[in-house]
Scaffold this motif. Sequence first.
Motif, PDB file in Angstrom:
ATOM      1  N   CYS A  82       1.058   6.979  -6.480  1.00  0.00           N
ATOM      2  CA  CYS A  82      -0.091   7.859  -6.683  1.00  0.00           C
ATOM      3  C   CYS A  82       0.239   9.300  -6.304  1.00  0.00           C
ATOM      4  O   CYS A  82      -0.186  10.244  -6.986  1.00  0.00           O
ATOM      5  CB  CYS A  82      -1.281   7.355  -5.866  1.00  0.00           C
ATOM      6  N   THR A  83       1.006   9.472  -5.225  1.00  0.00           N
ATOM      7  CA  THR A  83       1.421  10.814  -4.821  1.00  0.00           C
ATOM      8  C   THR A  83       2.297  11.454  -5.897  1.00  0.00           C
ATOM      9  O   THR A  83       2.154  12.641  -6.213  1.00  0.00           O
ATOM     10  CB  THR A  83       2.182  10.767  -3.484  1.00  0.00           C
ATOM     11  N   GLY A  97      -4.119   8.993  -1.067  1.00  0.00           N
ATOM     12  CA  GLY A  97      -3.862   7.555  -1.132  1.00  0.00           C
ATOM     13  C   GLY A  97      -4.270   6.967  -2.466  1.00  0.00           C
ATOM     14  O   GLY A  97      -4.833   7.656  -3.342  1.00  0.00           O
ATOM     15  N   PHE A  98      -4.021   5.664  -2.622  1.00  0.00           N
ATOM     16  CA  PHE A  98      -4.282   5.013  -3.911  1.00  0.00           C
ATOM     17  C   PHE A  98      -5.776   4.932  -4.226  1.00  0.00           C
ATOM     18  O   PHE A  98      -6.172   4.876  -5.385  1.00  0.00           O
ATOM     19  CB  PHE A  98      -3.653   3.609  -3.939  1.00  0.00           C
ATOM     20  N   CYS A 117       0.834  -1.215   0.000  1.00  0.00           N
ATOM     21  CA  CYS A 117       0.000   0.000   0.000  1.00  0.00           C
ATOM     22  C   CYS A 117       0.864   1.259   0.000  1.00  0.00           C
ATOM     23  O   CYS A 117       0.571   2.229  -0.700  1.00  0.00           O
ATOM     24  CB  CYS A 117      -0.923   0.002   1.217  1.00  0.00           C
ATOM     25  N   ASN A 177       0.842   4.001  -2.791  1.00  0.00           N
ATOM     26  CA  ASN A 177       0.542   5.379  -2.405  1.00  0.00           C
ATOM     27  C   ASN A 177       1.620   6.344  -2.872  1.00  0.00           C
ATOM     28  O   ASN A 177       1.325   7.475  -3.289  1.00  0.00           O
ATOM     29  CB  ASN A 177       0.356   5.490  -0.886  1.00  0.00           C
ATOM     30  N   THR A 228      -5.186   5.464   2.978  1.00  0.00           N
ATOM     31  CA  THR A 228      -4.014   5.816   3.773  1.00  0.00           C
ATOM     32  C   THR A 228      -4.436   6.495   5.072  1.00  0.00           C
ATOM     33  O   THR A 228      -5.529   7.066   5.162  1.00  0.00           O
ATOM     34  CB  THR A 228      -3.088   6.763   2.983  1.00  0.00           C
TER      35      THR A 228
END
Length: 421
Positions: free
Chosen positions: A46-47, A97-98, A39, A43, A139
Amino acid sequence: MKKTEKKEKIKKTPKQKAKIALKVLLIIIAVIAIVTVLCACVNLICTASSRNFIKTIDAVEYDEQLIPSVADNGYYTFTTDEDLKVVQLTDIHIGGGFMSVNKDSMAINAVAAMITEEKPDLVIVTGDIAYPVPFQSGTFNNKTGAVLFAELMEQLGVYWAPVFGNHDTESYSYYSREYISDLYSSDEYPHCLFQAGPDDVDGYGNYIINVEDTLGEITQSLVLLDSHSYVDGDALGILWKYDCVHENQVEWYVDAMNALAEENAGIMPKSLMFYHIAAKEYRDAWYEYTDNGNEDTENVTYYYGKAGETDLVVYCSEYNYGLFDAVKELGSTQGMFVGHDHLNNFSVDYKGIRLTYGYSIDYLAYSGIMKYGLQRGCTVIEISPDGSFDCHGENYYQDKYQSVKEKEEVTMDDYYSETDE
């Protein structure tokens, strides 16, 4: 006859049982660790995607941008003999978060479009920039949402000032209010005018931004306050037991404004106030207005907007430490601006004080709200050199707001219209 033998059940010793339990525990720990690492990696990706999008956004072009300075009293101060334009944003709700990356992109897109068009001297965000609720964002990391928004504002090159909302620092999120306060105050974000405020006053982010003319007279003070999060054991906020501005914050406000009056040749500056969770007087005003058949009363004058929330309508604290009464008595603050209730965007005058809900951004917190556009936008506040002001709401889906990415398709029906039928 064939003789059958009864097999005796082999009993495990306490040591064997302990070994099995330890193995199960280690497997569970390993699975949790693997999922957590996966995760975290997703994440991070994605960020990075959100950051790359922010880098594609152009800086706002000003004819002549006002640049604030820090006065001797420690407050940031804008100096102008002209109108000052403030844009209020509220409830951005960047998950970080994702699970929220696409909706985060929509929120960033909307904010950038409206700020680019409005070209404000200052943006004030009345809470809930971040939304680290794991089952919606993926997240617990509330720093990511705060950083993404701060980086967006640096990319735009626009001065901004936040107050905290209840979701910015949840009890289960990684970083505290103190930590995020230090983050906003750091040299990394020079366009952020956040100040943590006095150590002996409850909360983080009790501060003032002043506007003065070229003769040095304060024409407007912008008072920002921390309305905190939850009370009465409702640490997770699932019972909607909200907090409010505390008594020693009210005292600080009165003392600070009196001190500014002394600096201002004995003249009390006009002021506007910004915080997240509405004071109870918002509910009192709206109930009085609707109980009178949606007609003005002796105490209430309606300006614009609607209350889109159901049941209580105004989800305020049941506590009241006298903020509104102090405002009335002091005679400085002309208007209050809040967020928190995403579907409320009304503006009314109540007993001589303008009470306004900002238009929200939220694509994430309310289930399915990304499909609804009636409540999404910003609030534009025009402050005149004589200390007077006016404000109005602006919907994001107007043609004048040109976004980098194509705007999502939405309905302009009420959020609760389907369930109300």
